[in-house]
Write an enzyme that holds these catalytic residues in place. Sequence first.
Site, PDB file in Angstrom:
ATOM      1  N   GLY A  78      12.350  -6.238  -5.223  1.00 29.24           N
ATOM      2  CA  GLY A  78      11.425  -6.770  -6.225  1.00 29.24           C
ATOM      3  C   GLY A  78      11.224  -5.827  -7.394  1.00 29.24           C
ATOM      4  O   GLY A  78      12.110  -5.033  -7.728  1.00 29.24           O
ATOM      5  N   THR A 125      -2.663 -10.183  -1.361  1.00 27.77           N
ATOM      6  CA  THR A 125      -3.977 -10.407  -0.759  1.00 27.77           C
ATOM      7  C   THR A 125      -3.847 -11.542   0.265  1.00 27.77           C
ATOM      8  O   THR A 125      -3.176 -12.546   0.003  1.00 27.77           O
ATOM      9  CB  THR A 125      -4.994 -10.794  -1.856  1.00 27.77           C
ATOM     10  OG1 THR A 125      -4.984  -9.764  -2.840  1.00 27.77           O
ATOM     11  CG2 THR A 125      -6.381 -10.944  -1.290  1.00 27.77           C
ATOM     12  N   CYS A 132      -0.999  -5.797  -8.976  1.00 24.89           N
ATOM     13  CA  CYS A 132      -1.556  -4.674  -8.213  1.00 24.89           C
ATOM     14  C   CYS A 132      -3.061  -4.448  -8.351  1.00 24.89           C
ATOM     15  O   CYS A 132      -3.742  -4.305  -7.335  1.00 24.89           O
ATOM     16  CB  CYS A 132      -0.835  -3.395  -8.603  1.00 24.89           C
ATOM     17  SG  CYS A 132       0.891  -3.437  -8.127  1.00 24.89           S
TER      18      CYS A 132
HETATM   19  N1  LIG Z   1       4.897  -4.416  -9.216  1.00 35.68           N
HETATM   20  C1  LIG Z   1       4.395  -3.247  -9.499  1.00 35.68           C
HETATM   21  O1  LIG Z   1       4.176  -2.903 -10.652  1.00 35.68           O
HETATM   22  C2  LIG Z   1       4.070  -2.278  -8.396  1.00 35.68           C
HETATM   23  C3  LIG Z   1       3.822  -0.942  -8.721  1.00 35.68           C
HETATM   24  C4  LIG Z   1       3.533  -0.050  -7.706  1.00 35.68           C
HETATM   25  C5  LIG Z   1       3.466  -0.502  -6.399  1.00 35.68           C
HETATM   26  N2  LIG Z   1       3.688  -1.804  -6.109  1.00 35.68           N
HETATM   27  C6  LIG Z   1       3.642  -2.212  -4.704  1.00 35.68           C
HETATM   28  O2  LIG Z   1       4.988  -2.306  -4.226  1.00 35.68           O
HETATM   29  C7  LIG Z   1       5.124  -3.373  -3.288  1.00 35.68           C
HETATM   30  C8  LIG Z   1       6.193  -4.335  -3.763  1.00 35.68           C
HETATM   31  O3  LIG Z   1       5.769  -4.904  -4.969  1.00 35.68           O
HETATM   32  P1  LIG Z   1       6.764  -5.753  -5.875  1.00 35.68           P
HETATM   33  O4  LIG Z   1       6.037  -6.023  -7.138  1.00 35.68           O
HETATM   34  O5  LIG Z   1       8.099  -5.103  -5.923  1.00 35.68           O
HETATM   35  O6  LIG Z   1       6.869  -7.086  -4.998  1.00 35.68           O
HETATM   36  P2  LIG Z   1       7.904  -8.280  -5.201  1.00 35.68           P
HETATM   37  O7  LIG Z   1       7.226  -9.498  -4.714  1.00 35.68           O
HETATM   38  O8  LIG Z   1       8.450  -8.262  -6.585  1.00 35.68           O
HETATM   39  O9  LIG Z   1       9.127  -7.905  -4.238  1.00 35.68           O
HETATM   40  C9  LIG Z   1       9.031  -7.878  -2.861  1.00 35.68           C
HETATM   41  C10 LIG Z   1      10.353  -8.355  -2.274  1.00 35.68           C
HETATM   42  O10 LIG Z   1      10.331  -8.150  -0.869  1.00 35.68           O
HETATM   43  C11 LIG Z   1      11.056  -9.206  -0.263  1.00 35.68           C
HETATM   44  N3  LIG Z   1      10.684  -9.283   1.156  1.00 35.68           N
HETATM   45  C12 LIG Z   1       9.478  -9.598   1.693  1.00 35.68           C
HETATM   46  N4  LIG Z   1       9.537  -9.531   3.029  1.00 35.68           N
HETATM   47  C13 LIG Z   1      10.803  -9.178   3.363  1.00 35.68           C
HETATM   48  C14 LIG Z   1      11.476  -8.942   4.576  1.00 35.68           C
HETATM   49  N5  LIG Z   1      10.830  -9.057   5.760  1.00 35.68           N
HETATM   50  N6  LIG Z   1      12.783  -8.611   4.532  1.00 35.68           N
HETATM   51  C15 LIG Z   1      13.433  -8.504   3.376  1.00 35.68           C
HETATM   52  N7  LIG Z   1      12.848  -8.693   2.169  1.00 35.68           N
HETATM   53  C16 LIG Z   1      11.545  -9.026   2.164  1.00 35.68           C
HETATM   54  C17 LIG Z   1      10.671 -10.420  -1.060  1.00 35.68           C
HETATM   55  O11 LIG Z   1      11.623 -11.452  -0.928  1.00 35.68           O
HETATM   56  C18 LIG Z   1      10.625  -9.835  -2.477  1.00 35.68           C
HETATM   57  O12 LIG Z   1      11.865  -9.997  -3.152  1.00 35.68           O
HETATM   58  C19 LIG Z   1       3.733  -3.988  -3.164  1.00 35.68           C
HETATM   59  O13 LIG Z   1       3.077  -3.402  -2.074  1.00 35.68           O
HETATM   60  C20 LIG Z   1       3.049  -3.576  -4.457  1.00 35.68           C
HETATM   61  O14 LIG Z   1       1.658  -3.491  -4.313  1.00 35.68           O
HETATM   62  C21 LIG Z   1       4.008  -2.692  -7.073  1.00 35.68           C
END
Ligand SMILES: NC(=O)c1ccc[n+]([C@@H]2O[C@H](COP(=O)([O-])OP(=O)(O)OC[C@H]3O[C@@H](n4cnc5c(N)ncnc54)[C@H](O)[C@@H]3O)[C@@H](O)[C@H]2O)c1
Length: 484
Positions: free
Chosen positions: A12, A92, A275
Amino acid sequence: MVVKNICCIGAGYVGGPTCSVIAWKCPDIRVHVVDKSELRIKQWNSEKLPIYEPGLEDVVKECRGRNLFFSNDIEMAIKEADLIFISVNTPTKTYGIGKGRAADLKHIEMCARKIAEVAEGNKIVVEKSTVPVRAAESITHILSANTRPGVSFQVLSNPEFLAEGTAVENLLHPDRVLIGGEESVEGDEAVAQLTWIYNHWVPTEKIITTSTWSSELSKLASNAFLAQRVSSINAISALCEATGADVSQVAVAVGKDSRIGSKFLQASVGFGGSCFQKDLLNLVYIAECLNLPEVAMYWQQVTDMNEYQRTRFAKRIVECLFNTVTDKTLAVFGFAFKKNTGDTRESPAIYVCSHLLEESARLNIYDPKVECKQIEHDLTSAAVTSDPERVQQLINIYSDPYEAVKDAHAIVVLTEWDEFISYDYRKMLSVMKKPAFIFDGRKILDHEALIKIGFHTETIGKRFSRNTLLRASGDHFPSFSWTL
Ligand SMILES: NC(=O)c1ccc[n+]([C@@H]2O[C@H](COP(=O)([O-])OP(=O)(O)OC[C@H]3O[C@@H](n4cnc5c(N)ncnc54)[C@H](O)[C@@H]3O)[C@@H](O)[C@H]2O)c1
């Protein structure tokens, strides 16, 4: 052990850019990013990446197929890896205990179980997702309860601090890299391995090592502090509108204090993104569970203020448009939660638009990066409306902002895209209904110039004085009374 193979579960906004930069900076390491979504992986392997981030495409193109790979083969990637990042989403909870507040850790748990099921040999498992304090303990529990002979795990916390829109820049030049580990010889060794990876491009003095729990809590606390600054200046913006002070001037004066600093003091229609809201609610929930109601109430107020700001802005639009927007056309500029990203999660635009749709406004929406389908999906989702067909009839998505403003009563700026600043607003005004309004929810436009050409201009945290209006507008000075 020297890490030669990295697996990242979750392709992601965090997993994709983080591992692309690791692959770029560590040509000696093979990085395999896996996801359960076939579509996402297909997009990572295509010309059009699933997410937009300045500079990301070049990094991916250079490394993809060399030492960076994207696939759905989760089991193979886990087996081959020495170190596994868990970068899955932690939204959430929408059900059960903690509904609407606690972080849903089901994806994290599924990853832990999958790792325990297929791993061979020793692995370092790195929690990169944002999680509640002591989540690493649960992961360790699941792993150790399912460990087979000859297999061992060390669990680290390494929260990601990148901001969308500047992810590559943040990853290349982080303020800090935080690594939390177990206080043991094996824990120290695992921390040293991860430090070695970051040391390929991050100076040692920027790499902080702490206990696992401090690391987990630091991520939640950082987001809470950032969100708190936005809510603080937004609270002041409401006071400015009521008193005639100018929030931009107040922000400069406040930010000059070196103890406070000038960053994140831009008043706006509110914070968004996947976030801040989620992590604040999670912090509130943790405080409540730990029987710390005062702490919970304190942080709850930060998210309440954000809701207030979005609603206040939407109400102000309705009031200024003579207390009704029914059947009026409003051109909405920007739908992403911030500039330089196509991400709309928790975007203030969703909330402001939904308020306006409730009032039966017709919305012509334009965003340079958000896909038409995404906007439709966000505004017709069950969380936003109980009547998706009605919403569908009220919205039109445009690919040209000059088309979007035709016959519109007002322009509403909801994302701070740079291109909005340089539009030919005189040309836009000529095709709009009069009096034409502009509501700048991001404080990016030249308001005096807009007033001068004849726009009735409203923005956050500022009331234009009669003198400003007279000076700027000359003949166009509005003849009706302002409802500020
Ligand atoms: N987006 C941001 O700016 C940001 C910044 C810092 C931290 N975070 C944290 O990082 C984490 C990820 O955020 P994101 O924005 O990348 O999320 P996202 O939704 O963009 O990506 C998550 C990915 O994980 C995959 N996934 C979920 N369960 C899975 C599994 N069991 N096996 C394989 N793939 C699986 C989903 O298909 C998705 O593509 C979260 O905890 C978020 O709070 C996000």
